[in-house]
Design a protein around this motif. Structure first.
Motif, short mmCIF file in Angstrom:
data_model
loop_
_atom_site.label_atom_id
_atom_site.label_comp_id
_atom_site.label_asym_id
_atom_site.label_seq_id
_atom_site.Cartn_x
_atom_site.Cartn_y
_atom_site.Cartn_z
N ARG A 95 64.41 110.54 7.03
CA ARG A 95 63.34 110.89 7.96
C ARG A 95 63.44 112.35 8.40
NH1 ARG A 95 61.31 106.55 10.91
NH2 ARG A 95 60.21 108.12 12.12
N ASP A 97 61.17 114.01 9.87
CA ASP A 97 60.58 114.18 11.21
C ASP A 97 61.65 114.03 12.30
OD1 ASP A 97 60.73 111.41 10.51
OD2 ASP A 97 59.35 110.91 12.13
N LEU A 98 62.51 113.05 12.12
CA LEU A 98 63.55 112.83 13.14
C LEU A 98 64.52 114.01 13.16
CD1 LEU A 98 64.39 109.04 12.62
CD2 LEU A 98 62.63 110.09 14.05
N LEU A 101 62.83 116.79 15.11
CA LEU A 101 62.83 116.46 16.54
C LEU A 101 64.21 116.71 17.14
CD1 LEU A 101 60.84 113.07 16.68
CD2 LEU A 101 60.02 115.32 17.40
N ARG A 116 58.56 122.14 25.09
CA ARG A 116 58.55 120.99 24.18
C ARG A 116 57.59 121.24 23.02
NH1 ARG A 116 56.40 115.99 26.75
NH2 ARG A 116 55.45 117.48 28.17
N LEU A 136 51.75 112.90 12.83
CA LEU A 136 52.60 111.92 13.53
C LEU A 136 52.81 112.28 14.99
CD1 LEU A 136 55.57 110.98 11.15
CD2 LEU A 136 53.82 109.45 12.04
N TYR A 137 52.91 113.57 15.27
CA TYR A 137 53.26 114.03 16.62
C TYR A 137 52.27 115.10 17.09
CZ TYR A 137 57.66 111.87 15.17
OH TYR A 137 58.61 111.00 14.70
N PRO A 138 51.00 114.77 17.17
CA PRO A 138 50.02 115.82 17.49
C PRO A 138 50.20 116.42 18.88
CG PRO A 138 49.00 113.63 17.50
CD PRO A 138 50.36 113.47 16.93
N HIS A 139 50.83 115.66 19.77
CA HIS A 139 51.03 116.17 21.13
C HIS A 139 52.07 117.28 21.18
CE1 HIS A 139 54.06 113.17 20.34
NE2 HIS A 139 54.77 113.62 21.35
N LEU A 140 52.86 117.42 20.13
CA LEU A 140 53.92 118.44 20.13
C LEU A 140 53.47 119.76 19.51
CD1 LEU A 140 57.11 116.39 19.10
CD2 LEU A 140 56.40 117.14 21.39
N GLY A 181 47.22 108.72 15.32
CA GLY A 181 47.15 109.99 16.07
C GLY A 181 46.10 110.93 15.55
N GLU A 183 42.87 111.36 15.94
CA GLU A 183 41.93 112.02 16.85
C GLU A 183 42.59 113.20 17.57
OE1 GLU A 183 39.62 109.40 19.29
OE2 GLU A 183 39.19 111.01 20.73
N ARG B 180 61.92 110.16 22.72
CA ARG B 180 62.34 110.87 21.50
C ARG B 180 61.16 111.58 20.84
NH1 ARG B 180 65.25 107.31 17.27
NH2 ARG B 180 65.80 109.28 16.27
N HIS B 183 57.66 112.88 24.69
CA HIS B 183 56.90 112.62 25.92
C HIS B 183 57.84 112.58 27.12
CE1 HIS B 183 53.21 111.63 23.77
NE2 HIS B 183 53.90 110.87 22.96
N PRO B 335 60.56 107.14 17.21
CA PRO B 335 59.57 107.99 17.88
C PRO B 335 58.20 108.00 17.22
CG PRO B 335 61.32 109.31 16.89
CD PRO B 335 61.76 107.88 16.81
N ALA B 336 58.19 107.99 15.88
CA ALA B 336 56.89 108.03 15.20
C ALA B 336 56.12 106.75 15.44
CB ALA B 336 57.10 108.26 13.70
N ASN B 339 55.05 106.44 19.09
CA ASN B 339 53.94 107.36 19.35
C ASN B 339 52.63 106.81 18.80
OD1 ASN B 339 53.41 109.89 20.58
ND2 ASN B 339 52.98 110.72 18.56
N ALA B 343 49.31 105.79 20.85
CA ALA B 343 47.98 106.33 20.53
C ALA B 343 46.97 105.20 20.34
CB ALA B 343 48.06 107.19 19.27
#
Lengths: 275, 363
Positions: A95, A97-98, A101, A116, A136-140, A181, A183, B180, B183, B335-336, B339, B343
């Motif tokens: 992963r 992504d992990l 992060l 962040r 996957l992490y649009p808020h970041l 995610g 949108e 993680r 948030h 986390p994915a 999240n 959503a």
């Protein structure tokens, strides 16, 4: 953190240092950092992800000088070939992504970055990583620059990783996780860049009837179709898209060329939008 | 004539102050009121261990457990208790002897107990702790100031079939996964009985902020007026938002048939605080019954989880019976996946009565 850094291309006084930060512990990503000598602690860092040649140092070096002018840190993680053979696909195999992060959490802990959220740019394989990570992490991700990706995950019903539907026979596949995610992803300002001359079908370009029917036969066509697909998806969600396609003049599939001839550093830092 | 007797700081320092009293500054207590029958929920009671029964340890305000010995001095809160696996009891103090209803620090009178439980630990109540003005000290005196529900906060409710169905595990795992994912998360418990097990589980999840109903002045929420519990929930959310939390994961204790939990879930104003609900169940039958109960209240659970998720056969049965996906603790910690679930819950909240659906374990 190694301080015998590679030399950044300097055209005046030294404004930043490019340093290597080794991975800390098992699975932890090493990275190259371009650290401005005068940091704006409120500024979001630029995370720059390399292509499959894994030249993370190039990312830090070539983007660092302009980033330093606005006091911003460049973080260029290194996904080495042995441990991260499929980092581009983010969630396949190990992963990736992990790992990113965890790296960003470590850098916050160390005070290297303060926020962040970050801006994300990826080149070639890194561009694949960047857009999937942002889905996957649009808020970041506060701004996304996708440069010369070989292929994309489209916001359509093709099976993941080509689209957002589950692969046949797989319960709870990743496509629907990215779709959740979508949108928020479509609200991110996105710049898709590709060298205007990046139209060759090299060995690293994924081929096949299905992908060519969906995405086209070369990187320019694929970028163009992906941007159109994102714009259509945004409108379908009632979102006014902030997505642009930039053809980098006189550039092929070469990161250094894209920066030096195409002005990718300005684009990655969002300076072209400010006019 | 004074009915209060002085009590020294040295005596109080020897006493074991329970978790439920943790917000009360010890130096405020200096008198003892012997009128024990006046005690109401939340009043602090100084007592001496008379006999050891079911609870042989006490959860201290410092966050650790302490072995209890005969003649130990303890400070607990007078309160009610609702625990289908343990005791049902009420906030009454018999001067001849009272019952330790919960290890987190609840003293009262046991009315019923689960057949598997031995008799409660008995406590000789010595008096109600008072301040220098003779006012009986109540945990509500040191509660967070009431505050209105904050706007724009994402709030996930975690409800379950009963005690020990996996609600706390699910709440902590989801809060951890969201943390993680970057948030800022608060983990809150809005109803139940004062105890640090769940509180500590939330702390262990690494979230930004943890609090429970004891922080808003209730030893336990059983038999408390709905308006007080709702106001407490709003205050907990407001405090969490003020501390930087963007998302709150809120556990409601016991099962959806428990009186206060059911009342909260039926209340549209309370429900409007929640973006969505997660339902924890021990098995497929409980999942089916719980989903039916929730749907009867107009709530579509986003996912099923809990002990059920450990059994592949149980998962299959539950998904077939309810049409709702079952998610494991491991997926909630991811986390994915956390999240993506969040959503979907946010999106579903914009479409009333729409199922979240389509969520599962990623390959």
């Amino acid at each position: 953190m190694r301080t015998n850094a590679i030399q950044a291309p300097m055209h005046g006084p030294v404004t930043h240092d490019v340093v290597h930060r080794p991975g800390r512990g098992r699975g932890n990503l090493p990275c190259w950092l371009a650290m401005p000598r005068e940091r704006d602690s409120a500024a979001e860092p630029l995370v720059a992800v390399h292509g499959i040649l894994r030249r993370a140092d190039d990312q830090a070096t070539l983007l660092g000088e302009r980033a330093a002018a606005s006091g911003r840190v460049v973080v260029a993680p290194l996904f080495d070939e042995r441990r991260w053979p499929r980092y581009q696909q983010v969630v396949r195999g190990k992963r990736a992504d992990l790992a990113l992060l965890a790296l960003m959490a470590d850098l916050r802990l160390a005070g290297t970055v303060a926020t962040r959220r970050f801006e994300l740019v990826g080149y070639s394989g890194g561009a694949q990583f960047a857009h999937r990570f942002a889905m996957l992490y649009p808020h970041l991700v506060s701004r996304l620059t996708v440069v010369s990706a070989g292929w994309y995950t489209f916001p359509d019903a093709a099976p993941f990783p080509y689209g957002l539907a589950p692969r046949p026979g797989r319960t709870g596949d990743w496509g629907p996780q990215l779709a959740a995610g979508l949108e928020q992803f479509l609200r991110i300002p996105i710049t898709v860049c590709v060298g205007a001359e990046d139209t060759e079908r090299d060995d690293n370009l994924r081929g096949g009837d299905a992908i060519e029917a969906q995405q086209g036969g070369n990187r320019v066509t694929r970028a163009t179709r992906w941007v159109a697909a994102l714009e259509a998806a945004a409108r379908a969600h009632g979102i006014s898209p902030s997505i642009e396609l930039v053809a980098l003049p006189d550039c092929g599939h070469d990161f250094r060329q894209c920066v030096r001839r195409g002005g990718l550093d300005r684009i990655a830092l969002g300076e072209h939008r400010a006019g | 004539m004074s009915i209060n007797t002085p009590i020294t700081a040295a005596v109080l320092a020897r006493a074991k102050w329970a978790f439920s009293t943790r917000r009360v500054p010890h130096e405020r207590a200096c008198l003892l009121d012997g009128r024990l029958s006046n005690a109401v929920s939340g009043d602090l009671v100084l007592g001496r261990i008379q006999s050891l029964g079911s609870h042989k340890r006490i959860q201290l305000a410092q966050g650790r457990v302490s072995e209890l010995y005969l003649d130990d001095l303890v400070v607990l809160g007078c309160g009610d208790r609702y625990a289908s696996d343990q005791f049902e009891g009420i906030a009454e103090i018999d001067p001849r002897g009272a019952d330790m209803l919960a290890g987190g620090g609840v003293i009262g009178r046991m009315r019923e107990r689960n057949a598997r439980m031995s008799a409660p630990t008995r406590i000789t109540p010595l008096g109600l702790l008072c301040d220098a003005d003779g006012a009986v000290i109540n945990v509500a005196d040191h509660a967070l100031a009431p505050a209105p529900r904050p706007d724009g906060m994402t709030v996930v409710g975690v409800v379950g079939a009963a005690m020990n169905s996996g609600k706390t595990t699910a709440a902590a795992a989801f809060a951890h996964g969201l943390t993680r994912a970057g948030h800022e998360v608060a983990a809150l418990k809005a109803t139940g009985t004062g105890a640090f097990g769940d509180f500590n589980a939330y702390l262990d999840a690494g979230v930004r902020h943890v609090a429970d109903f004891t922080d808003v002045g209730m030893i336990a929420t059983y038999r408390q007026p709905l308006a007080r519990i709702e106001s407490g929930l709003d205050t907990l959310l407001a405090d969490a938002a003020a501390r930087g939390a963007e998302i709150a994961v809120v556990e409601l204790a016991d099962g959806v048939f428990q009186k206060e939990t059911a009342a909260l879930l039926r209340n549209l104003d309370v429900r409007s605080a929640f973006t969505g609900f997660v339902f924890a169940a021990p098995d497929a039958l409980a999942a089916a019954g719980g989903c039916a109960a929730l749907r009867g209240m107009g709530i579509e659970p986003a996912i099923l989880t809990g002990m059920l998720s450990r059994s592949p056969l149980g998962v299959r049965e539950a998904e077939e019976a309810t049409g709702v996906r079952v998610i494991t603790r491991e997926a909630l910690c991811d986390p994915a996946q956390a999240n993506a679930l969040m959503a979907r819950m946010v999106a579903a909240a914009r479409r009333p009565f729409a199922a979240v659906g389509g969520i599962g374990l990623a390959a």
